[in-house]
Design a protein around this motif. Structure first.
Motif, PDB file in Angstrom:
ATOM      1  N   ARG A 342       0.737  -1.084   0.022  1.00  0.00           N
ATOM      2  CA  ARG A 342       0.015  -0.055  -0.023  1.00  0.00           C
ATOM      3  C   ARG A 342       0.738   1.177   0.097  1.00  0.00           C
ATOM      4  N   ASP A 343       0.953   1.860  -1.230  1.00  0.00           N
ATOM      5  CA  ASP A 343       1.562   3.022  -1.213  1.00  0.00           C
ATOM      6  C   ASP A 343       3.339   2.888  -0.750  1.00  0.00           C
ATOM      7  N   VAL A 344       3.753   1.991  -1.041  1.00  0.00           N
ATOM      8  CA  VAL A 344       5.297   1.768  -0.725  1.00  0.00           C
ATOM      9  C   VAL A 344       6.010   2.316  -1.263  1.00  0.00           C
ATOM     10  N   PRO A 353      14.964   8.142  -4.374  1.00  0.00           N
ATOM     11  CA  PRO A 353      13.829   6.960  -4.249  1.00  0.00           C
ATOM     12  C   PRO A 353      13.933   5.827  -5.153  1.00  0.00           C
ATOM     13  N   VAL A 354      14.078   4.565  -4.910  1.00  0.00           N
ATOM     14  CA  VAL A 354      14.048   3.353  -5.486  1.00  0.00           C
ATOM     15  C   VAL A 354      12.842   2.899  -5.847  1.00  0.00           C
ATOM     16  N   LEU A 355      11.785   3.129  -5.081  1.00  0.00           N
ATOM     17  CA  LEU A 355      10.349   2.766  -5.256  1.00  0.00           C
ATOM     18  C   LEU A 355       9.398   3.977  -4.938  1.00  0.00           C
ATOM     19  N   LYS A 356       8.444   4.256  -5.776  1.00  0.00           N
ATOM     20  CA  LYS A 356       7.504   5.318  -5.494  1.00  0.00           C
ATOM     21  C   LYS A 356       6.107   4.969  -5.443  1.00  0.00           C
ATOM     22  N   ARG A 357       5.567   5.083  -4.228  1.00  0.00           N
ATOM     23  CA  ARG A 357       4.224   4.641  -3.990  1.00  0.00           C
ATOM     24  C   ARG A 357       3.509   3.511  -4.772  1.00  0.00           C
ATOM     25  N   VAL A 358       4.118   2.321  -4.448  1.00  0.00           N
ATOM     26  CA  VAL A 358       3.702   1.173  -5.272  1.00  0.00           C
ATOM     27  C   VAL A 358       2.636   0.472  -4.400  1.00  0.00           C
ATOM     28  N   THR A 359       1.647   0.162  -5.134  1.00  0.00           N
ATOM     29  CA  THR A 359       0.362  -0.318  -4.632  1.00  0.00           C
ATOM     30  C   THR A 359       0.082  -1.653  -5.459  1.00  0.00           C
ATOM     31  N   LEU A 360      -0.043  -2.811  -4.881  1.00  0.00           N
ATOM     32  CA  LEU A 360      -0.592  -4.083  -5.441  1.00  0.00           C
ATOM     33  C   LEU A 360      -0.793  -4.902  -4.718  1.00  0.00           C
ATOM     34  N   THR A 361      -1.613  -6.144  -5.018  1.00  0.00           N
ATOM     35  CA  THR A 361      -1.763  -7.172  -4.192  1.00  0.00           C
ATOM     36  C   THR A 361      -1.527  -8.558  -4.789  1.00  0.00           C
ATOM     37  N   LEU A 362      -1.002  -9.304  -3.895  1.00  0.00           N
ATOM     38  CA  LEU A 362      -0.746 -10.847  -4.393  1.00  0.00           C
ATOM     39  C   LEU A 362      -1.622 -11.834  -3.673  1.00  0.00           C
ATOM     40  N   HIS A 363      -2.464 -12.645  -4.397  1.00  0.00           N
ATOM     41  CA  HIS A 363      -3.291 -13.419  -3.757  1.00  0.00           C
ATOM     42  C   HIS A 363      -2.450 -14.855  -3.684  1.00  0.00           C
ATOM     43  N   GLN A 383      13.122  -7.376  -1.551  1.00  0.00           N
ATOM     44  CA  GLN A 383      13.901  -7.256  -0.422  1.00  0.00           C
ATOM     45  C   GLN A 383      13.012  -6.677   0.865  1.00  0.00           C
ATOM     46  N   LEU A 384      12.134  -5.859   0.541  1.00  0.00           N
ATOM     47  CA  LEU A 384      11.112  -5.273   1.573  1.00  0.00           C
ATOM     48  C   LEU A 384      10.441  -6.415   1.912  1.00  0.00           C
ATOM     49  N   LEU A 385       9.882  -7.421   1.048  1.00  0.00           N
ATOM     50  CA  LEU A 385       8.865  -8.450   1.363  1.00  0.00           C
ATOM     51  C   LEU A 385       9.358  -9.294   2.369  1.00  0.00           C
ATOM     52  N   ILE A 386      10.912  -9.535   2.286  1.00  0.00           N
ATOM     53  CA  ILE A 386      11.482 -10.480   3.194  1.00  0.00           C
ATOM     54  C   ILE A 386      11.938  -9.616   4.456  1.00  0.00           C
ATOM     55  N   ARG A 387      11.801  -8.456   4.493  1.00  0.00           N
ATOM     56  CA  ARG A 387      12.092  -7.539   5.490  1.00  0.00           C
ATOM     57  C   ARG A 387      13.915  -7.501   5.839  1.00  0.00           C
ATOM     58  N   ASP A 390      13.237  -1.919   5.738  1.00  0.00           N
ATOM     59  CA  ASP A 390      11.800  -1.717   6.074  1.00  0.00           C
ATOM     60  C   ASP A 390      11.303  -0.487   4.997  1.00  0.00           C
ATOM     61  N   THR A 391      10.177  -0.358   4.641  1.00  0.00           N
ATOM     62  CA  THR A 391       9.588   0.666   3.975  1.00  0.00           C
ATOM     63  C   THR A 391      10.094   1.883   4.489  1.00  0.00           C
ATOM     64  N   SER A 392      10.278   2.919   3.380  1.00  0.00           N
ATOM     65  CA  SER A 392      10.540   4.230   3.863  1.00  0.00           C
ATOM     66  C   SER A 392       9.102   5.018   4.070  1.00  0.00           C
ATOM     67  N   GLY A 393       8.215   4.678   3.218  1.00  0.00           N
ATOM     68  CA  GLY A 393       6.888   5.041   3.206  1.00  0.00           C
ATOM     69  C   GLY A 393       5.919   4.026   2.756  1.00  0.00           C
ATOM     70  N   GLY A 394       4.594   4.164   3.385  1.00  0.00           N
ATOM     71  CA  GLY A 394       3.548   3.222   3.007  1.00  0.00           C
ATOM     72  C   GLY A 394       3.654   1.871   3.910  1.00  0.00           C
ATOM     73  N   GLU A 395       3.178   0.870   3.691  1.00  0.00           N
ATOM     74  CA  GLU A 395       3.033  -0.202   4.551  1.00  0.00           C
ATOM     75  C   GLU A 395       2.947  -1.650   3.569  1.00  0.00           C
ATOM     76  N   ILE A 396       3.297  -2.692   4.287  1.00  0.00           N
ATOM     77  CA  ILE A 396       3.163  -4.043   3.563  1.00  0.00           C
ATOM     78  C   ILE A 396       2.306  -4.869   4.358  1.00  0.00           C
ATOM     79  N   ARG A 397       1.150  -5.627   4.073  1.00  0.00           N
ATOM     80  CA  ARG A 397       0.276  -6.207   4.880  1.00  0.00           C
ATOM     81  C   ARG A 397       0.520  -7.816   4.326  1.00  0.00           C
TER      82      ARG A 397
END
Length: 594
Positions: A342-344, A353-363, A383-387, A390-397
């Motif tokens: 969510r807005d990662v 910035p390497v990533l800019k407000r990335v939003t997507l869902t993996l089912h 790399q953010l997914l396996i921690r 940590d994200t500079s902004g936004g969140e991973i759920r």
């Protein structure tokens, strides 16, 4: 020592025994000068005793001293040596364990910024320097101070003026040693810091020896090594000069002390202010005083080096970790629904910035692919997914909960990662596979290897699964290493499989077979892959196209081709390159046949 104290406190029982042994070991010999005074001033004094009484008392004194030395001092010396050695070893082992745990707790950024040789220097050299300091401080210096206090007390009872003279000369030695030790400490820190640089350079060149051969850079590497060695030699020369100056000045004063005391004491004997036995005993105590003074002065280098080493060790142990768990983290038992970005956003410190407000869902149960230009942020996203970061902004759920709510261990246990450059340990193939599942049976291991199409070549090796593969798997080809890495993930059987250019080192047939094995995975497995060759991602349920840290397109392979966008441009370009490559290969085959 304040930082070291928690480690020392755990070994206080052994240190206490060492202290007791040291008291007996050092204080018993200090009674010998008093025996000498008694012999010269009383027992051997003309007319005090008969010849038979003198012989009898000498024999009694000899028997008593032999008994004390053999029955008390000798066992206490063993107790001292063994207890202090064992206690110091336990502290060193605890420091190494702490440093090793810290290595595993450090963020990925630390390893990106520091060479492994620098870390190894702290792990080995610095901790060994700390051993020298502990031996000096916990095993020698304190008892030398006790000895010095005892000696000075006895000397005061013999003659006040001579004692003050001896103390003045000793104080001069300490003052000089303390003054020089300040410069010695700076020199020691410079030398040890540069030793880390030198170790990092050498370790890196050892690892890259094959690349040096390929580029014929041996002479350049040797010239660079010479520059490092020359600079390190200058630092060690400065260090040695300061040490030599300290010891030469102190040793001269130490040699002058007994001579000055004897000359002055002789005047007291002539004037009747001191007996001959008293002068002999006093001289013996001056010699006894020189020993702890010399030990204390010579301990300065070990203490200085150990102090610097401990500072470096605890600086390393106190490096903050940006990837932290909550006090009571949630245990992730599996992926049951989805992973949502969510807005990662993400950027490295001081970088763009390497990533800019990335939003997507993996089912769950789907296969996803990330493609695009190099440096577009694909690997960073994983790399953010396996921690690892940590994200500079936004969140991973994950399943609705913030990824930072889960324990790191449970999070990574649910993920199996295969990268383009997989690390294999120098042990056997069996050991490398069992990293994923230590209690795996041979049947499970073979099944995982078969899924990765690795069983055939493993079985053909001299010792099969027990074959030692060398440092970083150097005895295997790139494709073989990649298939073992894949087999390791298959054996782990995680909920989420992450493939970062995982099939890049495989030939076309092996890649086709591995892709087939991925398609056969249970539908409860979620697969996320990064690929440069678009032919490997055509069967993905959804493809995300990334450029400059943003997702610019997404959809299935066919959907993206129909949009006539960046994905189609990449696909057309690669298809043309593949056709040209196939044409060249066909012409080469015909040429060879003719």
């Amino acid at each position: 020592m304040r930082l070291l104290w928690p480690y020392v406190r755990k070994e206080m029982k052994l240190y206490s025994w060492g202290f007791v042994g040291s008291l007996f070991r050092f204080l018993i010999p200090l009674t010998v000068p008093l025996m000498m005074k008694y012999l010269f001033d009383h027992l051997l004094h003309e007319g005090s005793f008969t010849h038979a009484e003198q012989v009898r008392q000498i024999l009694l004194i000899a028997a008593a001293m032999c008994g004390v030395f053999l029955v008390v001092r000798m066992p206490m010396e063993y107790v001292r040596q063994y207890s202090l050695h064992t206690a110091n070893n336990n502290v060193i082992k605890a420091l190494r364990r702490g440093a090793f745990r810290k290595v595993h707790a450090l963020d990925a950024k630390y390893f990106a910024d520091h060479k492994s040789g620098e870390i190894g220097t702290r792990f080995f050299d610095d901790i060994e320097k700390a051993r020298g300091m502990m031996t000096a401080v916990l095993g020698n210096i304190w008892i030398e101070m006790v000895v010095l206090a005892f000696v000075v007390t006895v000397m005061l009872t013999l003659n006040l003026q001579l004692t003050l003279l001896a103390i003045g000369l000793v104080a001069l030695q300490f003052g000089l040693a303390h003054y020089l030790s300040k410069k010695f400490k700076v020199s020691t820190r410079d030398m040890m810091n540069y030793r880390s640089v030198l170790s990092g350079f050498i370790f890196e060149k050892i690892q890259g020896a094959f690349i040096s051969k390929l580029f014929a850079s041996e002479k350049r590497d040797l010239a660079e090594l010479d520059r490092h060695l020359d600079h390190y030699e200058k630092l060690t020369d400065k260090h040695a000069k300061l040490n030599a100056i300290t010891l030469s000045c102190v040793n001269v004063l130490s040699d002058i002390t007994p001579f000055a005391v004897v000359l002055t004491g002789s005047l007291f004997v002539i004037k009747g202010g001191l007996t001959l036995g008293g002068l002999i005993a006093f001289f013996a105590y001056v010699d006894k005083m020189r020993s702890p003074v010399a030990a204390l002065v010579q301990a300065f280098p070990a203490i200085t080096e150990g102090n610097v080493a401990l500072q470096r060790i605890f600086e390393f142990l106190r490096i903050p970790s940006t990837i932290k768990e909550k006090e009571n983290p949630v245990i992730l038992k599996g992926l049951s629904d989805s992973i949502a970005f969510r807005d990662v956003s993400f950027s490295y410190p001081g970088g763009d910035p390497v990533l800019k407000r990335v939003t997507l869902t993996l089912h769950k149960g789907k296969t996803y692919a990330f493609v695009g230009e190099s440096g577009g942020g694909k690997s960073t996203l994983l790399q953010l997914l396996i921690r690892m970061y940590d994200t500079s902004g936004g969140e991973i759920r994950i399943d609705g909960a913030d990824i930072r709510d889960y324990s790191l261990m449970s999070l990574r246990e649910q993920m199996g990662v295969v990268t383009q450059d997989n690390f294999l340990f120098s042990s056997s193939i069996r050991d490398n596979l069992k990293l994923a599942k230590p209690d795996a049976t041979d049947e499970e291991m073979v099944a995982a290897a078969e899924k990765a199409f690795a069983h055939h070549f493993i079985s053909a090796l001299p010792n099969g699964y027990d074959t030692e593969i060398g440092e970083r798997g150097i005895k295997l080809s790139g494709g073989q290493k990649q298939r073992i890495a894949l087999a390791r993930v298959f054996l782990k059987d995680p909920s989420l499989i992450i493939l970062d250019e995982a099939t890049s080192a495989l030939d076309n047939e092996s890649e086709r077979l591995v892709q087939e094995s991925l398609r056969r995975l249970h539908r409860d497995k979620t697969v996320v892959m990064i690929a440069h060759r678009l032919s490997t991602v055509q069967d993905a349920d959804r493809i995300f196209v990334m450029k400059r840290g943003e997702i610019i397109e997404s959809g299935s392979h066919q959907e993206l081709l129909q949009r006539d966008g960046y994905y189609k441009e990449l696909f057309s370009k690669q298809s043309e390159e593949d056709r040209q490559s196939a044409g060249r290969n066909e012409r080469n085959v015909r040429k060879d046949a003719s």
